[in-house]
Design an enzyme around this catalytic site. Structure first.
Site, PDB file in Angstrom:
ATOM      1  N   ILE A 155      13.472  12.242  -3.316  1.00  9.08           N
ATOM      2  CA  ILE A 155      12.338  11.267  -3.149  1.00  9.08           C
ATOM      3  C   ILE A 155      11.873  10.929  -4.962  1.00  9.08           C
ATOM      4  CG2 ILE A 155      10.019  12.097  -2.678  1.00  9.08           C
ATOM      5  CD1 ILE A 155      12.450  12.284  -0.249  1.00  9.08           C
ATOM      6  N   GLN A 200       3.679   8.200   3.592  1.00  9.12           N
ATOM      7  CA  GLN A 200       4.843   7.345   4.267  1.00  9.12           C
ATOM      8  C   GLN A 200       4.786   7.990   5.811  1.00  9.12           C
ATOM      9  OE1 GLN A 200       5.697   3.975   4.520  1.00  9.12           O
ATOM     10  NE2 GLN A 200       4.408   3.864   2.824  1.00  9.12           N
ATOM     11  N   LYS A 241      17.204   7.465  -0.515  1.00  9.88           N
ATOM     12  CA  LYS A 241      16.832   6.202   1.438  1.00  9.88           C
ATOM     13  C   LYS A 241      15.293   6.322   1.248  1.00  9.88           C
ATOM     14  CE  LYS A 241      20.528   9.660   2.791  1.00  9.88           C
ATOM     15  NZ  LYS A 241      21.000  10.185   3.885  1.00  9.88           N
ATOM     16  N   GLY A 242      15.398   5.962   2.671  1.00  7.46           N
ATOM     17  CA  GLY A 242      14.318   4.839   3.051  1.00  7.46           C
ATOM     18  C   GLY A 242      13.106   6.208   3.372  1.00  7.46           C
ATOM     19  N   GLY A 255      10.016   4.863   4.597  1.00  6.56           N
ATOM     20  CA  GLY A 255       8.799   4.477   5.359  1.00  6.56           C
ATOM     21  C   GLY A 255       8.908   4.300   7.164  1.00  6.56           C
ATOM     22  N   GLU A 256       9.996   4.268   7.501  1.00  5.70           N
ATOM     23  CA  GLU A 256       9.668   4.451   9.207  1.00  5.70           C
ATOM     24  C   GLU A 256       9.910   5.677   9.628  1.00  5.70           C
ATOM     25  OE1 GLU A 256      11.188  -0.420   9.951  1.00  5.70           O
ATOM     26  OE2 GLU A 256      11.513   0.672   7.657  1.00  5.70           O
ATOM     27  N   GLY A 302       0.676  -1.208  -0.378  1.00  4.28           N
ATOM     28  CA  GLY A 302      -0.016   0.315  -0.002  1.00  4.28           C
ATOM     29  C   GLY A 302       0.993   1.197   0.182  1.00  4.28           C
ATOM     30  N   THR A 303       2.345   1.578  -0.027  1.00  4.67           N
ATOM     31  CA  THR A 303       2.917   1.906   0.369  1.00  4.67           C
ATOM     32  C   THR A 303       3.441   2.896  -1.329  1.00  4.67           C
ATOM     33  OG1 THR A 303       4.928   0.384  -0.502  1.00  4.67           O
ATOM     34  CG2 THR A 303       4.317   0.976   2.017  1.00  4.67           C
TER      35      THR A 303
END
Ligand SMILES: Cc1cc2nc3c(=O)[nH]c(=O)nc-3n(C[C@H](O)[C@H](O)[C@H](O)COP(=O)(O)OP(=O)(O)OC[C@H]3O[C@@H](n4cnc5c(N)ncnc54)[C@H](O)[C@@H]3O)c2cc1C
Lengths: 325, 685
Positions: free
Chosen positions: B573, B582, B645-646, B648-649, B459-460
């Site tokens: 991004i 996110q 870079k990620g 999500g967290e 769903g990201t």
């Protein structure tokens, strides 16, 4: 879930069959059936049987059919102007979707959210009499400080019922012993040694409607404290109506939610307030008088301070709003 | 191939599967029709420790079969003992699957599971994490392979000599992932071939694990994971539902569906360990840190050692010559914790960033200024340079956008009506990782391309971003790309976890597309394993800063977050729309961690008693008032071909501390055990 038969009620007598249970919106009953906490043999659907209308009573009151949905009741212009406390209480409860399904009768008779009651694998004197109450030593942060017993400290979760009790509403029923008129305050019982019985209703006794007496005080309000901004049961709530004349309390109605096994009419506090100066000091003193009977456990003592603050705050606001008849 | 100058990466392309999802056409694991489908339901242990001696089935129930260790097929060992379901009499925690009912209807299966009689010999259990427990030990490593303990300089001496010191303990409760889509599997055997429609974050990994458990070659299991309604880490590896569904299907010879109800997810699929943390900070009077000491305590099950890396982020956040971090673990009669969004960083940075706020107050220095003064040049423990680090820029630019300047540093100063009002800040960090993956691309005569990789989109927006990356790598518009993911029969991809999906898969997709262009062939496959193995592992992190404004009701102690803002430096991004979602999602989950979420343990029962979403609170819409995220245009060409870079967290890292720090600023009350609920504030207001 246990196999059951389903039928749409054709008359009041349908619920008399052993193992039969009434089904209204189903938002509480069906959940409990899935969890195995309720296991009826027969579901008697009352949605076509009970009235879903609100009508004027002679003398100025309102009759709310037991099938009126919570959302319709909250939005009714007569309720909003004459009984704002009721509309506010309803809107403070559950979510839009749930209120669209939930009925007046079902809301009154919804069962406690005590986490042991809601779990059929755990002991609980309410769902399995005689098995004990693990909440006393376990999780009781949102359980009763008033009216509990050694056997049970469940709280009644309804917001609507607190407002009805403050308004001196009357519950009309039809059952094996004929028709009854039960003051809302007397509908729910304290657990004592028999916590499995939430109310004074007999098996097969159907709630047909709820009467609101003619308004004496429109200056009323409901305030609910909870663990998130919406869609959460109360951790403490206050329903109040107040008149003030010449700086003195005239009429006052006060009921508390989420502190006792039933919607708690704060009669001791009311008594103190009538004729007292309409000041923060008297409001606090009245709350304290009512709370003198409170019995807190390890994790629910905060409710004492909470109810004190909430009560004073709601009454102060009502007093400032004029408190006229 | 027609070259285009238009770049797809960096544009806010809407999720490709969005229309399918909102019209209900997108299928989730439990939604694939099967002929002759049977339904399974898990029977959970009602005790936390003991032995299951026998299972007695009520003959009136409609079960086709009730499996337990007395009659279940034998399984091979997997690396995860939680998957050795129904293999032994030992009960390791309350809620453990001890039997499986298969029936013709879901209701029949559930009823049989409720009425089955378990003959159990219960034993005394121990379920409470304590920092003085005699069985605490130091694990050899913490996830995913960091040393448990690190030290540099002489913390004790620096501590003794420091003019300003903070020594504080923090606690975080067990947290539960609760993705919107509960874990679910449909299993079907065709001879020796197994197909699983399974909700997970790693189709290739689940296929390999389930094959191993049933003693098969990896390619004998196919896992289809087209759409996933979130996972937050709890679907990172095969969960017991996948193995149990396959077992039920094998025994009955019918396809079997096992969809977990919300209540079972609290124990069966993993959770975030509770933590206890002690932080000591020593500083000179002008705010230069001289010592940092972060000791973390967490728990795991009797079944295996899951050691959360709680204090690891502290190793690279701030400069200090003397430093120490350590982890202690306690094995209890409780379920095994697993990953939950930013495992380690989320609870660890809550503690560190609250402690920094406490130190700032003690020093009388603005909390942003204190952080700026302790900015390291290189990774303080390893000496490795950062590939990029724009933490200070996030703090400064974030402060400007949020409106930080002119803030009265004193707590309990601003009151509007019944509300106490305050603001808080906290830092954020998350590692920038990539893991080996393989992608394949094919060119078609009509000018279209098919890009295939066994990735999962939770769903990201992964599907959308990979399409954008492929379009740019091939130099064609996105319309010409068909993306295939969510199937273990596609080229092997790494897990959708550790905020590494886009970097890992995007790298493989870029490689395959470039190889196709260079070779002029109709098909190209690219495996990133070697490139990633050659990469330096240290010095790679995203950074950010969170800002919160809260109001606290003086009458009730209720907390509302009036504003929440995140400023990030997270590489390039790739898609501002999905990245923003996110960041915001992470921040909202951070709000839940700060104010709402808590697995409430009843030690006598040995279980969390609030196991549904009416009782386990996450933020409701009304809790999210004004929320926003922004980011710096960060260039970093040492990471991967996209420079990403990620995202999500990092949103859940530090946002809880920003809120808790704002609560202190509003009220003067430091709450050090989460969540901050009204009963913890009310006595002090
Ligand atoms: C997630 C969640 C959150 C909620 N939050 C709140 C909240 O914040 N505040 C709040 O007040 N409530 C809340 N509720 C509870 C909700 O208000 C009740 O579930 C609802 O009012 C019950 O009404 P119903 O018509 O669906 O009752 P049903 O579920 O159909 O019935 C409930 C009970 O009443 C009996 N019954 C129903 N009608 C009659 C009748 N006419 N005569 C005799 N017996 C009858 C049934 O036999 C059953 O025992 C929440 C519920 C959920 C699921």
């Amino acid at each position: 879930m246990k196999t059951f038969t389903y039928r749409s009620a054709t008359g009041f007598a349908d619920g008399l069959e052993p193992g039969a249970v009434f089904l209204a919106g189903g938002t509480n009953l069906v959940d409990l059936m899935k969890l195995g906490v309720a296991a009826p043999d027969v579901l008697v659907d009352v949605n076509r049987l009970v009235a879903d209308e609100i009508s004027e009573l002679p003398g100025g009151g309102l009759r709310i059919g037991a099938g009126v949905r919570n959302s319709d009741l909250a939005a009714d212009p007569r309720v909003r102007t004459r009984y704002p406390v009721l509309s506010q209480a309803l809107l403070a409860g559950a979510s839009g979707q749930l209120r669209n399904m939930a009925t007046t009768g079902g809301n009154l008779l919804q069962r406690t959210r005590c986490r042991y009651f809601m779990d059929a694998t755990k002991p609980c004197n309410k769902h399995a009499p005689g098995t004990g109450c693990p909440a006393r030593d376990g999780d009781h942060r949102n359980l009763a400080i008033l009216g509990g017993s050694d056997a049970c400290i469940a709280t009644h979760p309804s917001d609507m019922a607190v407002a009805l009790v403050a308004l001196d509403a009357v519950v009309n029923t039809s059952g094996p012993a004929g028709e009854r008129r039960i003051p809302a305050e007397e509908l729910h019982r304290l657990p004592g040694d028999a916590p499995e019985r939430d109310t004074v209703l007999e098996h097969g006794e159907l709630i047909t409607s709820v009467d609101l007496p003619a308004v004496e005080v429109t200056n009323s309000a409901y305030r609910k404290a909870r663990d998130r901004a919406s869609y959460a049961f109360a951790v403490g709530s206050v329903a109040a109506a107040l008149t003030v004349a010449g700086g003195t309390v005239g009429d006052v109605r006060l009921a508390w939610g989420a502190v006792a096994p039933k919607p708690w009419r704060a009669r001791i506090a009311e008594e103190r307030l009538r004729g007292a100066p309409a000041t923060r000091e008297s409001f606090l003193a009245a709350a304290d008088a009512e709370l003198a009977g409170a019995r807190a456990l390890r994790d629910n003592a905060y409710k004492i301070a909470l109810m004190r603050n909430l009560t004073a705050s709601v009454l102060e606001r009502l007093a400032a709003a004029g408190g006229t008849r | 191939m027609t070259a285009t100058t238009h770049r797809a990466v960096g544009t806010p392309l809407a999720r490709l599967e969005g229309p399918k999802k909102v019209t209900g056409a997108a299928k989730y694991a439990a939604e694939y029709p099967q002929d002759d489908l049977a339904y399974a339901w898990i029977v959970q242990s009602p005790v936390a420790r003991g032995r299951l001696d026998a299972v007695v089935v009520d003959p009136t129930d409609e079960a086709i079969v009730v499996l337990w260790h007395g009659n279940a097929p034998r399984l091979r060992d997997a690396d995860d003992p939680e998957l050795a379901v129904l293999q032994s009499a030992a009960i390791s925690y309350r809620g453990q699957p001890v039997a499986l009912v298969v029936a013709d209807t879901p209701e029949g299966a559930r009823r049989a599971a409720q009425t089955v009689r378990l003959e159990i010999t219960a034993e005394e259990h121990d379920t409470v994490l304590r920092t003085d427990h005699p069985e605490l030990y130091t694990p050899e490593t913490v996830n995913p392979g960091f040393p448990s303990e690190t030290a540099a300089g002489d913390v004790d001496r620096a501590w003794a000599a420091a003019p300003v010191r903070i020594d504080v303990e923090y606690a975080t409760p067990a947290l539960h992932n609760n993705p919107m889509e509960p874990h679910a599997t449909i299993a079907r055997w065709d001879g020796d071939e197994l197909t699983l429609w399974d909700s997970n974050q790693h189709p290739s990994g689940v296929a390999a694990t389930v094959s191993q458990v049933f003693g098969m070659r990896p390619d004998q299991t196919r896992v289809i994971t087209e759409h996933v309604g979130g996972g937050f880490g709890s679907k990172g590896t095969a969960r017991p539902n996948a193995v149990l569904a396959a077992m039920g299907a094998r025994v009955t010879g019918r396809p079997v569906k096992l969809a977990l109800p919300r209540q079972q997810m609290f124990t069966v699929v993993g959770h975030r360990t509770p933590t206890r943390q002690r932080i000591r900070l020593a500083a000179t009077s002008d705010g230069a840190l001289t010592a940092i000491d972060h000791q973390a305590f967490s728990q795991s099950s009797r079944l295996f050692e899951f050691a959360e890396q709680t204090a690891v982020a502290t190793r690279h956040m701030y400069a200090a010559p003397n430093r120490r971090t350590g982890h202690r673990l306690l094995r209890l009669d409780m379920p095994t914790p697993r990953w939950m969004r930013a495992p380690g960083e989320a609870p660890g940075m809550f503690a560190l960033e609250c402690a920094m706020d406490e130190l700032a107050a003690e020093l009388g220095i603005d909390p942003i200024e204190l952080r700026v003064r302790n900015e390291p040049e290189v990774e303080p423990e390893t000496g490795t340079p950062f590939t990029s680090r724009h933490y200070v820029d996030c703090l400064r630019q974030g402060a400007e956008r949020f409106g930080w300047s002119g803030r009265d540093p004193r707590p309990r100063q601003r009151r509007e009506g019944d509300w106490w009002i305050g603001t808080g800040v906290a830092g954020a960090t998350y590692p920038a990782m990539a893991q080996p993956s393989t992608a394949r691309v094919r060119a078609f005569d009509d000018g279209g391309f098919e890009v295939a990789i066994g990735a999962a989109d939770l769903g990201t927006g992964a599907r959308t971003i990979l399409t954008q990356i492929a379009a740019d790598a091939l130099g064609v518009p996105v319309e010409r790309i068909t993306i295939r993911i969510g199937d273990s029969s596609l080229p092997k991809a790494s897990v959708a976890g550790g905020s590494s999906g886009s970097a890992s898969w995007g790298w493989a997709v870029t490689g395959a597309c470039r190889a196709l262009r260079e070779s002029g062939e109709r098909e190209a496959v690219f495996d990133t394993t070697e490139l990633i193995q050659k990469q330096e592992k240290e010095g790679r992190h995203a950074f950010g800063a969170h800002f919160a404004e809260v109001r606290v009701d003086a009458v009730t102690g209720e907390v509302r977050v009036s504003r929440l803002f995140g400023m990030y430096a997270a590489g390039r991004i790739l898609n501002p729309r999905t990245a923003r979602s996110q960041f915001l999602g992470g921040m909202i989950m951070g709000m839940g961690m700060a104010l709402h979420e808590e697995g409430v343990l009843d030690p006598a029962m040995g279980e969390w008693v609030n196991h549904d979403l009416a009782e386990y609170h996450i933020p409701a819409h009304a809790d999210v008032e004004n929320i926003d995220a922004a980011w710096l245009d960060e260039q970093d060409d040492q990471l991967n071909p996209m420079g990403s870079k990620g995202v999500g967290e990092i949103g859940i890292v530090g946002s809880p501390a920003a809120i808790v720090n704002a609560v202190w600023h509003a009220t003067g009350v430091r709450v050090r055990d989460l969540p901050v609920r009204l009963d913890k504030l009310l006595p002090h207001l």
